[in-house]
Design an enzyme around this catalytic site. Sequence first.
Site, PDB file in Angstrom:
ATOM      1  N   GLU A  43       0.987  -1.252  -0.082  1.00  0.00           N
ATOM      2  CA  GLU A  43       0.051   0.080   0.037  1.00  0.00           C
ATOM      3  C   GLU A  43       0.676   1.134  -0.007  1.00  0.00           C
ATOM      4  O   GLU A  43       0.489   2.210  -0.787  1.00  0.00           O
ATOM      5  CB  GLU A  43      -0.836  -0.105   1.208  1.00  0.00           C
ATOM      6  CG  GLU A  43      -1.881  -0.967   1.220  1.00  0.00           C
ATOM      7  CD  GLU A  43      -2.942  -0.577   0.060  1.00  0.00           C
ATOM      8  OE1 GLU A  43      -3.137   0.677  -0.590  1.00  0.00           O
ATOM      9  OE2 GLU A  43      -3.703  -1.459  -0.751  1.00  0.00           O
ATOM     10  N   TYR A 126      -6.218   6.420   4.809  1.00  0.00           N
ATOM     11  CA  TYR A 126      -6.219   5.602   3.690  1.00  0.00           C
ATOM     12  C   TYR A 126      -5.544   4.260   4.020  1.00  0.00           C
ATOM     13  O   TYR A 126      -6.372   3.242   3.849  1.00  0.00           O
ATOM     14  CB  TYR A 126      -5.699   6.242   2.593  1.00  0.00           C
ATOM     15  CG  TYR A 126      -5.452   5.292   1.496  1.00  0.00           C
ATOM     16  CD1 TYR A 126      -6.386   4.880   0.426  1.00  0.00           C
ATOM     17  CD2 TYR A 126      -4.122   4.863   1.329  1.00  0.00           C
ATOM     18  CE1 TYR A 126      -6.356   3.858  -0.350  1.00  0.00           C
ATOM     19  CE2 TYR A 126      -3.969   3.834   0.310  1.00  0.00           C
ATOM     20  CZ  TYR A 126      -5.069   3.568  -0.467  1.00  0.00           C
ATOM     21  OH  TYR A 126      -4.797   2.493  -1.465  1.00  0.00           O
ATOM     22  N   ASP A 144      -8.918   7.628  -1.479  1.00  0.00           N
ATOM     23  CA  ASP A 144      -7.747   8.182  -1.916  1.00  0.00           C
ATOM     24  C   ASP A 144      -8.279   8.853  -3.124  1.00  0.00           C
ATOM     25  O   ASP A 144      -9.474   9.219  -3.562  1.00  0.00           O
ATOM     26  CB  ASP A 144      -6.563   7.253  -1.996  1.00  0.00           C
ATOM     27  CG  ASP A 144      -6.945   6.317  -3.214  1.00  0.00           C
ATOM     28  OD1 ASP A 144      -8.098   6.199  -3.754  1.00  0.00           O
ATOM     29  OD2 ASP A 144      -6.234   5.633  -3.902  1.00  0.00           O
TER      30      ASP A 144
END
Length: 345
Positions: A43, A126, A144
């Site tokens: 991520e 996020y 996002d």
Amino acid sequence: MKTNKQNPDFLCIGVKLLKWFSVHGRDLPFRKTDDPYKIWICEIIFQQTRIQQGLNHYHRFINRFPDVQTLAEASSDEVLLHWKGLGYYSRALNIHKASHQIMENFGGVFPQEYDDILSLKGVGKYTAAAVHSICFGGHLPAVDGNFYRVLSRIFADDYDISTTGAFSHFSSLALLMMPLGKAGEFNQAMMDLGSEICRPRNPYCEICPLNADCTAFQLKKVHEFPKKLKKIKPTELQLQYAFVQHGDHFLIRRRNESSIWKKLYEFPTEIDEKYKTYELDSTEIKHKLTHRNLTVIIRHFIIKSQEEFENLAEEGGFHIVDYEQSAAKSFPKPLENYLKIRFEK
Ligand code: SF4
């Protein structure tokens, strides 16, 4: 706020998205794992890098640091070295610090609770929502830029995405569409739709699974969304460096923790008056950071006497390295480019 039950039309859009994802979702290596550590690393990496470019970096990083403990035991120099090429080095340092937090506060086991994940260094809402939903079934949208763009187009929603309220506004919209128990897939589906179909420019609306529900598309106003009213003007910054060379060797030192480029290596910034007679040339490199436009000026000095060169290193607390040795250290991008230009001609 309304619940999912009260919004069958919105839920229907979410279900269509999941159906599309089950057929067209990207076959990415980190989707074959349920290890929260690996999903967290990916991520962070893919927030800043395109998938194709980032895959090699992801594998290189995970091969060297396959788990939290290995990462926590490594030196920050080594972590930075394995981050080389990805930029945003502060993210690598944050990951490293977070691995220490996991060892100290969570017994070396990646935390499962959303608030605990959010407490890790460098982890924002996020990333916490993405890891929590994908690995632990949390019912949270990982909002996002993809979410802003896709949702603002689907609902022809003119909420200004540059304002602080945008995150909670689009989170509420996403929750209305997110089928229960499917948050992880939903979040990944939005990421794929946003990067493959609903692209910032020239989206592929004709083949989009949501085009029948997309208000902006129906109104032929796709290009008007998302709305971003506040433009942040970048500040101009000039930096001066001295590339001080003797034979194949040159001087470097490690930056401290303050300001940009923490813990990376750099050239001297002070230019001693007496060395100006050795100046050869200067190079100007332009570099853009998120909110800063940098002009980096690097002046090249050749010191003929080894004794003088060594004195200079000792007085300034510099390391003496050659190009090969410098490759094992991480430099800010403009300095890395400069070294390539100078030594790989
Ligand atoms: S129809 Fe076009 S604008 Fe609407 S969600 Fe799909 S790709 Fe995006």
